[in-house]
Each structure stands twice: as C-alpha cells, then as structure tokens.
Design an enzyme around this catalytic site. Structure first.
Site, PDB file in Angstrom:
ATOM      1  N   ALA A  65       4.431 -27.833  24.681  1.00 47.31           N
ATOM      2  CA  ALA A  65       3.506 -28.766  24.060  1.00 47.31           C
ATOM      3  C   ALA A  65       4.146 -30.152  24.134  1.00 47.31           C
ATOM      4  O   ALA A  65       5.362 -30.276  24.312  1.00 47.31           O
ATOM      5  CB  ALA A  65       3.260 -28.367  22.615  1.00 47.31           C
ATOM      6  N   GLY A 110       5.288 -24.026  24.714  1.00 49.01           N
ATOM      7  CA  GLY A 110       3.863 -23.793  24.959  1.00 49.01           C
ATOM      8  C   GLY A 110       3.572 -23.381  26.393  1.00 49.01           C
ATOM      9  O   GLY A 110       2.542 -22.750  26.666  1.00 49.01           O
ATOM     10  N   GLU A 113       4.206 -19.788  26.482  1.00 54.08           N
ATOM     11  CA  GLU A 113       3.092 -19.179  25.734  1.00 54.08           C
ATOM     12  C   GLU A 113       1.816 -19.147  26.575  1.00 54.08           C
ATOM     13  O   GLU A 113       1.068 -18.170  26.536  1.00 54.08           O
ATOM     14  CB  GLU A 113       2.888 -19.969  24.430  1.00 54.08           C
ATOM     15  CG  GLU A 113       4.072 -19.773  23.482  1.00 54.08           C
ATOM     16  CD  GLU A 113       4.054 -20.721  22.291  1.00 54.08           C
ATOM     17  OE1 GLU A 113       4.057 -21.950  22.502  1.00 54.08           O
ATOM     18  OE2 GLU A 113       4.024 -20.246  21.153  1.00 54.08           O
ATOM     19  N   GLU A 133      11.737 -24.101  20.916  1.00 56.66           N
ATOM     20  CA  GLU A 133      11.238 -24.797  19.722  1.00 56.66           C
ATOM     21  C   GLU A 133      12.293 -24.949  18.639  1.00 56.66           C
ATOM     22  O   GLU A 133      12.329 -25.970  17.939  1.00 56.66           O
ATOM     23  CB  GLU A 133      10.016 -24.047  19.139  1.00 56.66           C
ATOM     24  CG  GLU A 133       8.749 -24.214  19.945  1.00 56.66           C
ATOM     25  CD  GLU A 133       8.582 -23.188  21.060  1.00 56.66           C
ATOM     26  OE1 GLU A 133       9.569 -22.501  21.400  1.00 56.66           O
ATOM     27  OE2 GLU A 133       7.465 -23.082  21.586  1.00 56.66           O
TER      28      GLU A 133
HETATM   29  N1  CO8 Z   1       6.730 -33.019  25.924  1.00 53.19           N
HETATM   30  C1  CO8 Z   1       6.647 -34.303  26.311  1.00 53.19           C
HETATM   31  N2  CO8 Z   1       7.286 -34.808  27.392  1.00 53.19           N
HETATM   32  C2  CO8 Z   1       8.043 -33.954  28.106  1.00 53.19           C
HETATM   33  C3  CO8 Z   1       8.185 -32.600  27.763  1.00 53.19           C
HETATM   34  C4  CO8 Z   1       7.468 -32.128  26.625  1.00 53.19           C
HETATM   35  N3  CO8 Z   1       7.501 -30.838  26.240  1.00 53.19           N
HETATM   36  N4  CO8 Z   1       9.025 -32.015  28.641  1.00 53.19           N
HETATM   37  C5  CO8 Z   1       9.387 -32.966  29.518  1.00 53.19           C
HETATM   38  N5  CO8 Z   1       8.802 -34.143  29.205  1.00 53.19           N
HETATM   39  C6  CO8 Z   1       8.929 -35.433  29.897  1.00 53.19           C
HETATM   40  C7  CO8 Z   1      10.264 -36.083  29.606  1.00 53.19           C
HETATM   41  O1  CO8 Z   1      10.219 -36.776  28.368  1.00 53.19           O
HETATM   42  C8  CO8 Z   1      10.400 -37.006  30.797  1.00 53.19           C
HETATM   43  O2  CO8 Z   1       9.587 -38.137  30.588  1.00 53.19           O
HETATM   44  P1  CO8 Z   1      10.152 -39.625  30.985  1.00 53.19           P
HETATM   45  O3  CO8 Z   1      10.339 -39.528  32.472  1.00 53.19           O
HETATM   46  O4  CO8 Z   1       9.029 -40.502  30.585  1.00 53.19           O
HETATM   47  O5  CO8 Z   1      11.415 -39.801  30.239  1.00 53.19           O
HETATM   48  C9  CO8 Z   1       9.777 -36.191  31.922  1.00 53.19           C
HETATM   49  O6  CO8 Z   1       8.952 -35.212  31.299  1.00 53.19           O
HETATM   50  C10 CO8 Z   1      10.786 -35.497  32.785  1.00 53.19           C
HETATM   51  O7  CO8 Z   1      11.620 -34.726  31.937  1.00 53.19           O
HETATM   52  P2  CO8 Z   1      13.217 -34.813  31.977  1.00 53.19           P
HETATM   53  O8  CO8 Z   1      13.657 -36.157  32.442  1.00 53.19           O
HETATM   54  O9  CO8 Z   1      13.721 -34.329  30.649  1.00 53.19           O
HETATM   55  O10 CO8 Z   1      13.518 -33.741  33.120  1.00 53.19           O
HETATM   56  P3  CO8 Z   1      14.840 -32.855  33.281  1.00 53.19           P
HETATM   57  O11 CO8 Z   1      14.735 -32.188  34.605  1.00 53.19           O
HETATM   58  O12 CO8 Z   1      16.062 -33.633  32.986  1.00 53.19           O
HETATM   59  O13 CO8 Z   1      14.717 -31.732  32.130  1.00 53.19           O
HETATM   60  C11 CO8 Z   1      13.548 -30.079  30.847  1.00 53.19           C
HETATM   61  C12 CO8 Z   1      13.675 -30.810  32.187  1.00 53.19           C
HETATM   62  C13 CO8 Z   1      14.792 -29.202  30.616  1.00 53.19           C
HETATM   63  C14 CO8 Z   1      12.307 -29.185  30.931  1.00 53.19           C
HETATM   64  C15 CO8 Z   1      13.436 -31.096  29.699  1.00 53.19           C
HETATM   65  O14 CO8 Z   1      12.408 -32.031  30.035  1.00 53.19           O
HETATM   66  C16 CO8 Z   1      13.075 -30.502  28.379  1.00 53.19           C
HETATM   67  O15 CO8 Z   1      13.940 -29.930  27.707  1.00 53.19           O
HETATM   68  N6  CO8 Z   1      11.796 -30.609  27.964  1.00 53.19           N
HETATM   69  C17 CO8 Z   1      11.337 -30.138  26.666  1.00 53.19           C
HETATM   70  C18 CO8 Z   1      11.184 -28.635  26.658  1.00 53.19           C
HETATM   71  C19 CO8 Z   1      10.759 -28.169  25.299  1.00 53.19           C
HETATM   72  O16 CO8 Z   1      11.451 -28.330  24.299  1.00 53.19           O
HETATM   73  N7  CO8 Z   1       9.552 -27.548  25.222  1.00 53.19           N
HETATM   74  C20 CO8 Z   1       9.002 -27.023  23.983  1.00 53.19           C
HETATM   75  C21 CO8 Z   1       8.148 -28.048  23.316  1.00 53.19           C
HETATM   76  S1  CO8 Z   1       7.601 -27.518  21.728  1.00 53.19           S
HETATM   77  C22 CO8 Z   1       6.335 -26.461  22.067  1.00 53.19           C
HETATM   78  O17 CO8 Z   1       6.004 -26.199  23.191  1.00 53.19           O
HETATM   79  C23 CO8 Z   1       5.655 -25.865  20.890  1.00 53.19           C
HETATM   80  C24 CO8 Z   1       4.363 -25.155  21.273  1.00 53.19           C
HETATM   81  C25 CO8 Z   1       3.453 -24.922  20.089  1.00 53.19           C
HETATM   82  C26 CO8 Z   1       2.986 -26.223  19.490  1.00 53.19           C
HETATM   83  C27 CO8 Z   1       1.882 -26.050  18.504  1.00 53.19           C
HETATM   84  C28 CO8 Z   1       1.356 -27.333  17.928  1.00 53.19           C
HETATM   85  C29 CO8 Z   1       1.319 -28.561  18.814  1.00 53.19           C
END
Ligand code: CO8
Length: 259
Positions: A65, A110, A113, A133
């Site tokens: 998400a 998400g 999921e 999460e």
């Molecule tokens: N949300 C928003 N932006 C994201 C997300 C995300 N989940 N994942 C990546 N991005 C963005 C980054 O911020 C970045 O943006 P920018 O270039 O503007 O800085 C771009 O995508 C590229 O990402 P990275 O530079 O971080 O790329 P890397 O290759 O270095 O890393 C990763 C890749 C490991 C996937 C890393 O991006 C990461 O850890 N992302 C987050 C993963 C995460 O924590 N996901 C779980 C989110 S919580 C969730 O899903 C809950 C679901 C239920 C919610 C219910 C109510 C809403």
C-alpha cells in the site's frame, strides 16, 4: 475508458490488468484501488474467462500500500481503508473465473496480499515476497494475517509477519506461495498461457470448484463437505456434465457451453 494507475487489455478470452505506477514500484494508493474496482466492474463480461493481474516495469509486482497515504491515516480513516481494501481483494478472490498473478518483482505488504487473493501465482526468479508492515509499526490490512497462514501455515506466516523479512522466489515455491517459478522475462507470457488454458475449462464446474474451495476454507470439514456435496449435485444437473462425460466415452474433445 482509460485509467490513471492501471492498464486493461484483452487477449482472446483473457483479461490482463496491470498496476501501472512503476515510479512508486506500483504501490497501491486509493486512486489505484478505485481504478481496479471500476475496471473489474466495467470489463468482466461473460466473454472474459480468466484474468491475469500483474505490475508494470521490471522491478515490482506491487511494493505495498502507498506508505505516504498510510502516514496520514488515523484510526477512523484507517478502518475505512482496510475495510475497503479487504472488500475489493475478497471480491477478486470470489470471482468465478481463474485469477492468475504474474509476479515479476517485489510483492510486499499489500502487494503480497494482492498476490494471495489471486488463485494462482506465476513468479519470476527475481521476485521477493514479504509482509514488512511491522517495520512501519502497523500490521497487514488487506488480508495478510489471514490468507498468508492459510497458504503457507501459521509458523511460516508468523516468521514473515513478525520479522518483516523478505523471501525469494524459490523459498516462496517451497512454501506453496508460488505455484511456478519461471525465468524473469517469461513471467507474464507464462501467466497468460496458463490463464488461456484454464479459460477453456467447463465454466460451471470451474465456478463450483472456486466456490467450494473458498467457501469451505476455514469451515469444519463436515461443513465444507456439505458445500461440496451441494455443488457436486448441481454439476450433475448440467449439460456440461452430459457433454464432458459423453466426450470422454466417445474419445473426442468436449465442447462446453456453460449450461
Ligand atoms: N509506498 C509508497 N512509495 C513506495 C512504496 C510504497 N509501498 N514502495 C516503494 N515506493 C517508492 C519509493 O518511495 C521510491 O520513490 P522515490 O523514487 O520518489 O523516492 C520508489 O518507489 C522506488 O523505491 P526505492 O528507491 O525504495 O527502491 P529500492 O529498490 O531501493 O527498494 C523496496 C525497493 C525494498 C521495495 C523499497 O522501496 C521498500 O521497502 N518499499 C516499501 C515496502 C513496504 O514496506 N511495503 C508495505 C507497505 S504497508 C502495506 O502494504 C499495508 C497494506 C495494508 C494497508 C491497509 C490500509 C491502507
């Protein structure tokens, strides 16, 4: 009709829905959920016999998400978001056509999921799965605490949920989270091929299988068996059963009509 954050195309009788926010690794914001909902409502007609869900770009299926949106949630709006996402994902799981996820990279939070509410998962050798999460101080809200343990078992689910760590494609396969692991560049093609094969199955029997499996999940065995008995009896009354069994006996291909 075009959408802001997804793409929709049809290949024969297979619909292909692509989450298209590659700059954010296809993170699911509210607008993207709106697009998915509207797209399924508009496009799932009788001529679509299977669905593929995938993510745009080389790196990610869906990286979760949208964390920027989660940052602004309070308990009340958080409840609305989780209810909304769970409803949509359950709607996908409840479809009467097979849904195949083509997972070319990160399937996190998400995204994992979303992959789990699909019926089958075709996975790139480069894919990574996780429920990170806990690292954000939250828990999964789109079904992760429920579907993950049903697919991989409680012990493995708790490993991922409590650590927030990622697993690779081969581990996901060993755990039963991935149905097949394929060369990265083959991921979408293989998912489409599989969806195309599944699309030719007897429609009423396919619907009954999906209904029996998902309605029976989590029920006591005796109740699940009752669901199966009702649906088996239903299938026995269909023309497709007459055709399928006759085709076997006459050593020819069946021509199912969904009646
Ligand atoms: N949300 C928003 N932006 C994201 C997300 C995300 N989940 N994942 C990546 N991005 C963005 C980054 O911020 C970045 O943006 P920018 O270039 O503007 O800085 C771009 O995508 C590229 O990402 P990275 O530079 O971080 O790329 P890397 O290759 O270095 O890393 C990763 C890749 C490991 C996937 C890393 O991006 C990461 O850890 N992302 C987050 C993963 C995460 O924590 N996901 C779980 C989110 S919580 C969730 O899903 C809950 C679901 C239920 C919610 C219910 C109510 C809403």
């Amino acid at each position: 009709m075009s959408y802001e954050n997804i793409l929709w195309e049809v290949d024969g009788n297979v619909g292909i829905l692509t989450i298209n926010r590659p700059k954010a690794l296809n993170a699911l914001n509210g607008a993207t959920l709106n697009d998915i909902e509207a797209c399924l409502k508009k496009n799932l007609s009788d001529s679509i016999r299977a669905l593929v869900i995938t993510g745009a770009g080389e790196k990610s299926f869906v990286a979760g998400a949208d964390i920027a949106e989660i940052h602004d949630l309070d308990a009340s709006i958080g409840l609305t978001f989780t209810e909304r996402g769970n409803k949509l994902f359950s709607q996908i799981e409840s479809l009467s056509i097979p849904v195949v996820a083509a997972i070319g990279g990160f399937a996190l939070g998400g995204g994992c999921e979303l992959a789990m509410c699909c019926h089958l998962r075709i996975v790139s050798e480069k894919a990574k799965f996780g429920q990170p999460e806990i690292k954000l101080g939250i828990i999964p809200g789109y079904g992760g605490t429920q579907r993950l343990s049903r697919i991989v078992g409680t012990g493995r689910a708790l490993d991922l949920l409590l650590s927030g760590r990622m697993i690779d494609a081969n581990t996901a396969f060993q755990w039963g989270l991935a149905n097949e692991v394929v060369a990265h560049e083959q991921t979408l093609a293989r998912a489409k091929e599989l969806a195309g094969q599944l699309a030719t199955a007897a429609p009423l029997a396919r619907k009954a299988i999906l209904e029996s499996v998902f309605q029976g999940a989590g029920q006591p065995l005796a109740d699940g068996l009752k669901i199966e008995e009702r649906l088996f009896a239903f299938c026995c009354g269909t023309s497709d059963k007459n055709e399928g069994t006759a085709a076997f006996l006459e050593k020819r291909e069946a021509n199912f009509t969904g009646k």
